[in-house]
Scaffold this motif. Sequence first.
Motif, PDB file in Angstrom:
ATOM      1  N   HIS A 182       0.788  -1.233   0.077  1.00 14.01           N
ATOM      2  CA  HIS A 182      -0.264  -0.037  -0.176  1.00 14.01           C
ATOM      3  C   HIS A 182       0.727   1.299  -0.078  1.00 14.01           C
ATOM      4  O   HIS A 182       0.362   2.260  -0.672  1.00 14.01           O
ATOM      5  CB  HIS A 182      -1.025  -0.057   1.382  1.00 14.01           C
ATOM      6  CG  HIS A 182      -2.224  -0.735   0.957  1.00 14.01           C
ATOM      7  ND1 HIS A 182      -2.212  -2.107   0.789  1.00 14.01           N
ATOM      8  CD2 HIS A 182      -3.565  -0.397   1.025  1.00 14.01           C
ATOM      9  CE1 HIS A 182      -3.245  -2.539   0.542  1.00 14.01           C
ATOM     10  NE2 HIS A 182      -4.245  -1.357   0.669  1.00 14.01           N
ATOM     11  N   CYS A 233       0.162  -0.520  -4.843  1.00 11.31           N
ATOM     12  CA  CYS A 233      -1.083   0.114  -4.899  1.00 11.31           C
ATOM     13  C   CYS A 233      -1.274   1.484  -5.554  1.00 11.31           C
ATOM     14  O   CYS A 233      -2.104   1.802  -6.130  1.00 11.31           O
ATOM     15  CB  CYS A 233      -1.811   0.167  -3.689  1.00 11.31           C
ATOM     16  SG  CYS A 233      -1.929  -1.606  -2.680  1.00 11.31           S
ATOM     17  N   CYS A 245      -4.119   3.983  -6.628  1.00 13.57           N
ATOM     18  CA  CYS A 245      -5.331   3.580  -6.347  1.00 13.57           C
ATOM     19  C   CYS A 245      -5.752   4.247  -4.951  1.00 13.57           C
ATOM     20  O   CYS A 245      -7.070   4.569  -4.761  1.00 13.57           O
ATOM     21  CB  CYS A 245      -5.336   2.015  -6.070  1.00 13.57           C
ATOM     22  SG  CYS A 245      -6.732   1.660  -5.347  1.00 13.57           S
ATOM     23  N   VAL A 246      -4.827   4.290  -3.929  1.00 14.82           N
ATOM     24  CA  VAL A 246      -5.215   4.848  -2.535  1.00 14.82           C
ATOM     25  C   VAL A 246      -4.418   5.917  -2.393  1.00 14.82           C
ATOM     26  O   VAL A 246      -4.749   6.536  -1.294  1.00 14.82           O
ATOM     27  CB  VAL A 246      -4.967   3.430  -1.739  1.00 14.82           C
ATOM     28  CG1 VAL A 246      -3.569   3.203  -1.568  1.00 14.82           C
ATOM     29  CG2 VAL A 246      -5.475   3.895  -0.316  1.00 14.82           C
ATOM     30  N   SER A 291      -3.388  -1.107 -10.036  1.00 11.00           N
ATOM     31  CA  SER A 291      -4.364  -1.658  -8.753  1.00 11.00           C
ATOM     32  C   SER A 291      -4.649  -3.045  -9.061  1.00 11.00           C
ATOM     33  O   SER A 291      -4.380  -3.735  -9.968  1.00 11.00           O
ATOM     34  CB  SER A 291      -5.658  -0.828  -8.857  1.00 11.00           C
ATOM     35  OG  SER A 291      -6.756  -1.291  -9.454  1.00 11.00           O
ATOM     36  N   CYS A 292      -5.143  -3.466  -7.794  1.00 11.46           N
ATOM     37  CA  CYS A 292      -5.684  -4.973  -7.691  1.00 11.46           C
ATOM     38  C   CYS A 292      -6.635  -5.395  -8.685  1.00 11.46           C
ATOM     39  O   CYS A 292      -7.118  -6.566  -8.991  1.00 11.46           O
ATOM     40  CB  CYS A 292      -6.021  -5.541  -6.455  1.00 11.46           C
ATOM     41  SG  CYS A 292      -7.227  -4.412  -5.668  1.00 11.46           S
ATOM     42  N   ILE A 340       0.652  -6.557  -4.835  1.00 13.89           N
ATOM     43  CA  ILE A 340      -0.586  -6.163  -4.284  1.00 13.89           C
ATOM     44  C   ILE A 340      -1.153  -7.538  -3.790  1.00 13.89           C
ATOM     45  O   ILE A 340      -1.306  -8.466  -4.386  1.00 13.89           O
ATOM     46  CB  ILE A 340      -1.642  -5.601  -5.163  1.00 13.89           C
ATOM     47  CG1 ILE A 340      -0.844  -4.129  -5.927  1.00 13.89           C
ATOM     48  CG2 ILE A 340      -2.928  -5.051  -4.544  1.00 13.89           C
ATOM     49  CD1 ILE A 340      -1.559  -3.637  -6.898  1.00 13.89           C
ATOM     50  N   VAL A 341      -1.740  -7.195  -2.477  1.00 16.26           N
ATOM     51  CA  VAL A 341      -2.106  -8.455  -1.724  1.00 16.26           C
ATOM     52  C   VAL A 341      -3.267  -9.424  -2.636  1.00 16.26           C
ATOM     53  O   VAL A 341      -2.851 -10.734  -2.735  1.00 16.26           O
ATOM     54  CB  VAL A 341      -3.013  -8.247  -0.322  1.00 16.26           C
ATOM     55  CG1 VAL A 341      -2.020  -8.126   0.886  1.00 16.26           C
ATOM     56  CG2 VAL A 341      -3.549  -6.795  -0.716  1.00 16.26           C
ATOM     57  N   HIS A 342      -4.046  -8.745  -3.339  1.00 14.87           N
ATOM     58  CA  HIS A 342      -5.101  -9.447  -4.131  1.00 14.87           C
ATOM     59  C   HIS A 342      -4.505 -10.010  -5.602  1.00 14.87           C
ATOM     60  O   HIS A 342      -5.142 -10.717  -6.052  1.00 14.87           O
ATOM     61  CB  HIS A 342      -6.486  -8.843  -4.176  1.00 14.87           C
ATOM     62  CG  HIS A 342      -6.716  -7.907  -3.303  1.00 14.87           C
ATOM     63  ND1 HIS A 342      -6.882  -8.725  -1.950  1.00 14.87           N
ATOM     64  CD2 HIS A 342      -6.757  -6.503  -2.762  1.00 14.87           C
ATOM     65  CE1 HIS A 342      -7.172  -7.731  -1.073  1.00 14.87           C
ATOM     66  NE2 HIS A 342      -7.014  -6.602  -1.525  1.00 14.87           N
ATOM     67  N   ASN A 386     -10.412   0.878  -8.665  1.00 10.59           N
ATOM     68  CA  ASN A 386     -12.036   0.798  -8.277  1.00 10.59           C
ATOM     69  C   ASN A 386     -12.714   1.911  -7.413  1.00 10.59           C
ATOM     70  O   ASN A 386     -13.878   1.717  -7.181  1.00 10.59           O
ATOM     71  CB  ASN A 386     -11.817  -0.626  -7.564  1.00 10.59           C
ATOM     72  CG  ASN A 386     -10.751  -0.376  -6.418  1.00 10.59           C
ATOM     73  OD1 ASN A 386     -10.789   0.319  -5.795  1.00 10.59           O
ATOM     74  ND2 ASN A 386      -9.828  -1.386  -6.536  1.00 10.59           N
ATOM     75  N   HIS A 441     -10.911  -5.264  -0.901  1.00 10.39           N
ATOM     76  CA  HIS A 441     -11.006  -5.969  -2.177  1.00 10.39           C
ATOM     77  C   HIS A 441     -10.602  -7.345  -2.145  1.00 10.39           C
ATOM     78  O   HIS A 441     -10.225  -8.079  -3.325  1.00 10.39           O
ATOM     79  CB  HIS A 441     -10.226  -5.050  -3.355  1.00 10.39           C
ATOM     80  CG  HIS A 441     -10.955  -4.020  -3.674  1.00 10.39           C
ATOM     81  ND1 HIS A 441     -10.880  -2.951  -3.019  1.00 10.39           N
ATOM     82  CD2 HIS A 441     -11.993  -3.587  -4.354  1.00 10.39           C
ATOM     83  CE1 HIS A 441     -11.701  -1.752  -3.323  1.00 10.39           C
ATOM     84  NE2 HIS A 441     -12.419  -2.346  -4.351  1.00 10.39           N
ATOM     85  N   ASP A 479      -8.107  -5.628   3.644  1.00 11.64           N
ATOM     86  CA  ASP A 479      -8.523  -4.692   2.563  1.00 11.64           C
ATOM     87  C   ASP A 479      -9.494  -5.190   1.916  1.00 11.64           C
ATOM     88  O   ASP A 479      -9.847  -6.422   1.498  1.00 11.64           O
ATOM     89  CB  ASP A 479      -7.210  -4.803   1.535  1.00 11.64           C
ATOM     90  CG  ASP A 479      -7.458  -3.781   0.482  1.00 11.64           C
ATOM     91  OD1 ASP A 479      -6.704  -2.676   0.475  1.00 11.64           O
ATOM     92  OD2 ASP A 479      -8.262  -4.142  -0.529  1.00 11.64           O
TER      93      ASP A 479
HETATM   94  S1  SF4 Z   1      -7.893  -1.641  -3.510  1.00  8.35           S
HETATM   95 FE1  SF4 Z   1      -6.431  -0.316  -4.214  1.00  8.35          FE
HETATM   96  S2  SF4 Z   1      -5.199   0.088  -2.048  1.00  8.35           S
HETATM   97 FE2  SF4 Z   1      -6.588  -1.741  -2.065  1.00  8.35          FE
HETATM   98  S3  SF4 Z   1      -5.307  -3.629  -2.436  1.00  8.35           S
HETATM   99 FE3  SF4 Z   1      -6.429  -2.803  -4.318  1.00  8.35          FE
HETATM  100  S4  SF4 Z   1      -4.910  -1.535  -5.247  1.00  8.35           S
HETATM  101 FE4  SF4 Z   1      -4.308  -1.833  -3.079  1.00  8.35          FE
END
Ligand code: SF4
Lengths: 467, 211
Positions: free
Chosen positions: A64, A408, A411-412, A347-348, A108-110, A430, A131, A129
């Motif tokens: 992030h 990220c 995105c954030v 982004s994810c 990114i985690v996802h 998103n 998503h 998170d």
């Molecule tokens: S929504 Fe944005 S901030 Fe959250 S994991 Fe996905 S890329 Fe990162």
Amino acid sequence: MSGRTLFEKIWDSHRIRSMGEGRDLIFVDRHILQETTSATAFRGLAEAARPVPFPALTCATQDHIVSTELNRDADSNPTGRELIGLMARNAAAHGIRLFGLGDTRQGIVHVIGPELGLVLPGTIVACGDSHTSTAGGLGALGIGVGTSEVEHVLATQTLVLPRPKTLRINFEGQAGPGITAKDLILHALGTFGIAVGTGHAIEYTGPAIRALSVEGRLTVCNMSIELGGRLGLIAPDEATFAYIKDRAFAPKGAMWDRAVDSWKQLHTDADAQFDRELSFDVSQAAPQITWGTTQQDVIGVDQPLPDPHTMADRDLRERTESMLSYMGLTPGRPIAGTPIDMVFIGSCTNARLSDLEAAASIVRGRHVARHVRALVVPGSTSVKKAAEDKGLDRIFIDAGFEWRSAGCSMCVSINEDIVPPNARCVATSNRNFENRQGPRARTHLSSPAMAAAAAVAGMITDVRRLA
Amino acid sequence: MKGQPFENFSGIAAPLPRKNINTDAIIPAPYLRTTDTNLATGLFALWRYDDNGKANPDFILNQSGFEHSTILLAGENFGCGSSREAAAWALVRFGIKAVFAPSFADIFYENAFRNGLLAGILAPQALATLVTSINSDVACAELIVDLSGMTLTDRIGQSVSFSVPDFRREALLRGDDDIATTLNHSDDIHAFTKADRVQRPWIYETGLEHQ
Ligand code: SF4
């Protein structure tokens, strides 16, 4: 006994006991940590002197707040240093595997969950998170949780959750040329709104969904939270199994065969009942783009902006006026042709290899408009490497894009990547909320191909004219 | 914040009846960069301050009589957007003890209760009544929150009901520690994993343990 939905099969197989009032204690198969929502959870564990009983079901990354500069390290982004350091120390203290800065599996985690074979069909995946619903693209229940729940999973490997109701959204018809997974989910948001899924687990079905690639399914499920649902999923099939096979942490050998046998049961039975069913036809949908500051404020790129004067409902009229004014848009004008300042491909939702390929195919042989700053931020370090192996980085760089490291990013906008005040950005992420990408930033959400088209045209444009 | 039993209280209610107030608006990302950022300062920051960091006089929490609000009256789908629990922390650190709205987003709702913050569901009509009476007479902003009786009462005795699921109400009143509650069921968790390891061995043999 009547049949069960896919959601019910997975939930029931993880249910340890009832906790009363419609809530269940459910087992969490995979827990993925990131640096911004875990620090306080680890502090809580330490205060209560609680151990992590299942470190082998847990992994961590840093995504992030990390810098996305090409040659970055922990010092590239001083404002992130504290959280980045805490993630590393907390993971080490509890024997949790960290795929952090500098690791080839960082991302990114996802994006890394599916990519590393950690997310598997029929699993329950938790992550701090929202998503996390992305995991639904592989037929897993991905549950986005807050920090207290991160602490709860760390300490118990379980969650206490109200059992959601079930909602099926059926995507009828066949998507037209140039219509991507992102367009489909944005179109669903425009059709059903941002609260339709509240309290529900959403299953996406229908011919337009089945026709999607596995990565496209991840994109659709990613935005379940925008529909208000905490969970979204798509039944796994042979394409899913092929996607997972041989990934780093996926089961191997005889274990793989056993796993696939069990995954073949993961579908909604023909006579299963949903609490709610919705259906819509996607065959006429144009490429989608948001114009307002919630994700339901979306239109086809060939349509005009809404005109508050034509609206009878006062509440709707006032909200529309205020959104158009925040976004600096003229009511009733076509959205195509609106000049832009920035493009964010990342982004994810849309930064997997196929997303970058789609964008590159539009960009190839063209150049970013002079007044536009355009970024490509791969979803993971291994997506970045795969793209470089295919020469996509050269296509983007030659066209005037910035080619960056995975995270990220915009995105954030919690690291240094932000959209300046009043600047207009077409983004593949998103969220288009006010101030999301920076104070007074104006965000339009679209697919990677639409974002790439906007970058080269210098304005919002119909990608089908460039394809 | 955990483990503090919720007590009935009387306080000032700030009307903010917009719909879909999202977690980014409640606590903008720049306030999430450190673990000890002053979250109270960041609450609704982009609405509360102008570009120079000065208080925006139009925003309710900057208006005379509302600076020390402990109750928030909001529109439907409050807390939508992300899972950031800092939204609940920011409200609590500012001093908000209860938010009332016709509906809440799922994750925010969980996060609120886990931090001792009451999230009460108020019928749209009841919300409109309260907001109208506060707007016409600031004295009506002082409300008594009775969690056991699930009512909000103003100084002239006008009262509306809100709803909270029983188990959440009781947990708030007791100040439960959720993790301790779950750990009371450790035997069940152990029995589950013992059987599940046989059924789904691939879940447990991840390879993650080999550093
Ligand atoms: S929504 Fe944005 S901030 Fe959250 S994991 Fe996905 S890329 Fe990162």
